[in-house]
Design a protein around this motif. Structure first.
Motif, PDB file in Angstrom:
ATOM      1  N   SER A 170     103.370  94.808  46.793  1.00 39.06           N
ATOM      2  CA  SER A 170     104.352  94.115  45.968  1.00 39.06           C
ATOM      3  C   SER A 170     104.937  92.921  46.692  1.00 39.06           C
ATOM      4  CB  SER A 170     105.487  95.078  45.582  1.00 39.06           C
ATOM      5  OG  SER A 170     104.995  96.203  44.928  1.00 39.06           O
ATOM      6  N   SER A 171     105.346  93.145  47.938  1.00 36.48           N
ATOM      7  CA  SER A 171     106.112  92.125  48.649  1.00 36.48           C
ATOM      8  C   SER A 171     105.239  91.051  49.287  1.00 36.48           C
ATOM      9  CB  SER A 171     106.999  92.786  49.713  1.00 36.48           C
ATOM     10  OG  SER A 171     106.229  93.600  50.581  1.00 36.48           O
ATOM     11  N   MET A 172     104.028  91.391  49.703  1.00 35.98           N
ATOM     12  CA  MET A 172     103.155  90.350  50.266  1.00 35.98           C
ATOM     13  C   MET A 172     102.889  89.244  49.258  1.00 35.98           C
ATOM     14  SD  MET A 172     100.153  91.965  52.694  1.00 35.98           S
ATOM     15  CE  MET A 172      99.413  92.905  51.370  1.00 35.98           C
ATOM     16  N   LEU A 173     102.811  89.631  47.983  1.00 40.63           N
ATOM     17  CA  LEU A 173     102.488  88.654  46.953  1.00 40.63           C
ATOM     18  C   LEU A 173     103.587  87.607  46.781  1.00 40.63           C
ATOM     19  CD1 LEU A 173     100.247  88.098  44.782  1.00 40.63           C
ATOM     20  CD2 LEU A 173     101.778  89.219  43.155  1.00 40.63           C
ATOM     21  N   ALA A 174     104.812  87.925  47.229  1.00 42.61           N
ATOM     22  CA  ALA A 174     105.933  87.017  47.013  1.00 42.61           C
ATOM     23  C   ALA A 174     105.656  85.624  47.564  1.00 42.61           C
ATOM     24  CB  ALA A 174     107.204  87.597  47.638  1.00 42.61           C
ATOM     25  N   VAL A 175     105.018  85.560  48.743  1.00 35.73           N
ATOM     26  CA  VAL A 175     104.743  84.259  49.351  1.00 35.73           C
ATOM     27  C   VAL A 175     103.380  83.709  48.941  1.00 35.73           C
ATOM     28  CG1 VAL A 175     106.248  84.615  51.341  1.00 35.73           C
ATOM     29  CG2 VAL A 175     103.882  85.392  51.458  1.00 35.73           C
ATOM     30  N   VAL A 210     111.375  99.086  54.433  1.00 37.47           N
ATOM     31  CA  VAL A 210     110.981  98.099  55.436  1.00 37.47           C
ATOM     32  C   VAL A 210     109.738  97.341  54.992  1.00 37.47           C
ATOM     33  CG1 VAL A 210     110.068  97.826  57.771  1.00 37.47           C
ATOM     34  CG2 VAL A 210     112.073  99.254  57.382  1.00 37.47           C
ATOM     35  N   MET A 211     108.754  98.068  54.431  1.00 35.54           N
ATOM     36  CA  MET A 211     107.550  97.387  53.981  1.00 35.54           C
ATOM     37  C   MET A 211     107.838  96.408  52.856  1.00 35.54           C
ATOM     38  SD  MET A 211     104.976  98.068  55.809  1.00 35.54           S
ATOM     39  CE  MET A 211     106.110  98.131  57.208  1.00 35.54           C
ATOM     40  N   ALA A 212     108.824  96.746  52.021  1.00 35.18           N
ATOM     41  CA  ALA A 212     109.176  95.844  50.929  1.00 35.18           C
ATOM     42  C   ALA A 212     109.704  94.518  51.443  1.00 35.18           C
ATOM     43  CB  ALA A 212     110.210  96.499  50.016  1.00 35.18           C
ATOM     44  N   VAL A 213     110.327  94.535  52.631  1.00 33.84           N
ATOM     45  CA  VAL A 213     110.880  93.292  53.159  1.00 33.84           C
ATOM     46  C   VAL A 213     110.043  92.691  54.287  1.00 33.84           C
ATOM     47  CG1 VAL A 213     113.253  93.632  52.428  1.00 33.84           C
ATOM     48  CG2 VAL A 213     112.494  94.698  54.519  1.00 33.84           C
ATOM     49  N   VAL A 214     109.229  93.520  54.951  1.00 30.73           N
ATOM     50  CA  VAL A 214     108.301  92.983  55.949  1.00 30.73           C
ATOM     51  C   VAL A 214     107.127  92.290  55.270  1.00 30.73           C
ATOM     52  CG1 VAL A 214     106.587  93.665  57.693  1.00 30.73           C
ATOM     53  CG2 VAL A 214     108.893  94.559  57.814  1.00 30.73           C
ATOM     54  N   GLY A 215     106.816  92.730  54.048  1.00 31.49           N
ATOM     55  CA  GLY A 215     105.658  92.207  53.333  1.00 31.49           C
ATOM     56  C   GLY A 215     105.587  90.701  53.244  1.00 31.49           C
TER      57      GLY A 215
END
Length: 468
Positions: free
Chosen positions: A37-42, A159-164
């Protein structure tokens, strides 16, 4: 004594400790969804440039994952309750690897969206399986809530949600956006190896747990649930009068679902039990409110960093790195305390403060202020996710722990879908400062509602009080 013998032995024969061999596959499997989910943000901006697609189209990469997950979590959770965690865990994590390879080779945006749908379903088994195993181990050992393990599981997910975003930025900088899909292949293989080595087979589960697995699978209920949820979520993704028919479909299918589940002998979701569990329903509601803000902030703020503030994907990921550190610290500090009310009040108030800060952003805002804002929003992400997870563990029916955990994740991704729709609405062409200010105003309302809902729920004061 072997691990299998220990699982059969029970608390009186020395098997009183939590089986720590389960922790690695539980954590690795459950982080697959938040990290994707979070990696896709960037990656939304680079993918949009690669395929010539505006934010209003690339946001479907977000929505597709959450829509599939919102349906998949409770469905696979119910199957875990019925058939045990091992088989569903292995099937789901194998699908993650297939979806990652498909996304890395995708020739167009449509195939990329399909890979995100497969990722959503594939990542839906591990978290319900983990919560099932926690309850199973609690019954095997005779202990109550394993607060330390719950804290570790929550910390890993938060943490993974924000480290992503940081990881995604590094991968994009190293080899392009394709790498955020490719990384799923080795993660999937690691889950398969650990799952086969360490997860118990059905015959190895405690007798009391196996006894609750009798009964059939309500396929019709699952299909009706999926139909009602998908049609309502499709409307939320693009709310407009022209799409009124989706709400009609959702209402009709939802009514049929309710009538059927109330009459079913072994329902997919036991609405009679769930309807009588007001504290659990309140937990699901708080989950939705908390994650509307968390995910709208994650995707909206990140897109603004790249377009409104003109930072590269790699730099935007680094700016968000302190968010993960603050989430780690607050979860580590509060994780072993099972009481949840104070965490939720503090989390809601911190979200209000962070959303107010979004109103101050502009194209020349200093980097140090952006970093400070990331630190601030990381705190409620750590508090709210942990508190709602602990509340669910205390409130849910043990016989439906996996499906109840799946519904908690459905609430989480329902919030994410609403957030995705909000981001698309305020950023129709580009993520500019005017759009982020509109987003901030909406999120302020949602965060205030979270605080009010928490203060009004008196049952929260009892959660964790009976812990030994």
């Amino acid at each position: 004594m072997t691990a299998v013998e220990q699982r059969h032995a029970g608390p009186s024969t020395g098997a009183a400790g939590f089986d720590r061999g389960l922790i690695a596959p539980m954590i690795l499997g459950s982080i697959l969804n938040p990290i994707n989910s979070s990696m896709l943000a960037v990656a939304l901006v680079p993918i949009g440039k690669a395929f010539g697609a505006p934010p209003s189209r690339t946001i479907w990469l977000v929505s597709a994952l959450y829509l599939a997950t919102a349906v998949g979590q409770p469905v696979l959770g119910r199957l875990v309750d019925r058939y045990g965690p091992r088989t569903l865990y292995l099937i789901g994590t194998a699908l993650v690897g297939i979806a990652g390879a498909l996304g890395a080779l995708a020739p167009g945006l449509g195939v990329l969206i399909l890979s995100r749908v497969l990722l959503g379903f594939g990542t839906s088994a591990a978290y319900p399986a983990s919560m099932f195993l926690l309850r199973s181990e609690s019954e095997r050992t005779g202990a109550q809530s394993p607060a330390g393990v719950l804290a570790v599981l929550s910390m890993a997910n938060q943490v993974m949600a924000v480290v992503g975003p940081t990881l995604g930025g590094v991968l994009i900088g190293a080899g392009g956006w394709h790498l955020i899909f490719t990384i799923n292949v080795p993660l999937s293989l690691a889950c398969l190896v650990l799952g086969r080595m360490r997860l118990p087979k059905v015959a190895e589960l405690p007798a009391a747990v196996r006894a609750r697995q009798d009964g059939g699978v309500d396929i019709a209920g699952m299909v009706l649930f999926a139909g009602a949820l998908v049609s309502s979520m499709l409307f939320l993704m693009e709310p407009a009068l022209a799409h009124w028919y989706l709400l009609v479909i959702a209402g009709v299918v939802g009514l049929v679902f309710v009538l059927r589940e109330l009459r079913a002998e072994a329902p997919f979701i036991d609405l009679r039990v769930l309807g009588g569990n007001a504290p659990l329903l309140a937990t699901y509601g708080r989950q939705v409110l908390a994650f509307v803000t968390a995910y709208a902030f994650l995707y909206g703020f990140t897109q603004w960093l790249e377009e409104g503030r003109s930072l590269s994907a790699s730099v935007a990921g680094l700016v968000l790195l302190p968010m993960s550190l603050s989430a780690i610290v607050i979860t580590a500090i509060t994780g072993r305390r099972r009481q949840v009310r104070g965490k939720l009040i503090a989390g809601g108030l911190l979200q209000v403060a962070a959303c107010a800060c979004l109103l101050l952003l502009g194209p020349h805002t200093g980097i140090w202020l952006l970093v400070a804002l990331g630190v601030l929003i990381g705190l409620p992400q750590g508090l709210n996710g942990l508190a709602n997870q602990n509340a669910l563990y205390d409130q849910a029916d043990p016989a439906r722990m996996a499906s109840s955990a799946g519904l908690l994740r459905t609430g989480m991704y329902l919030g994410a879908l609403i957030a995705a729709a909000a981001d698309a609405a305020v950023f129709p062409h580009a993520a500019d400062s005017a759009g982020v200010h509109e987003l901030a105003a909406m999120l302020l309302v949602v965060s205030v509602l979270l605080v009010i809902a928490t203060l009004a729920d008196r049952s929260l004061a009892r959660v964790g009080r009976a812990a030994t």
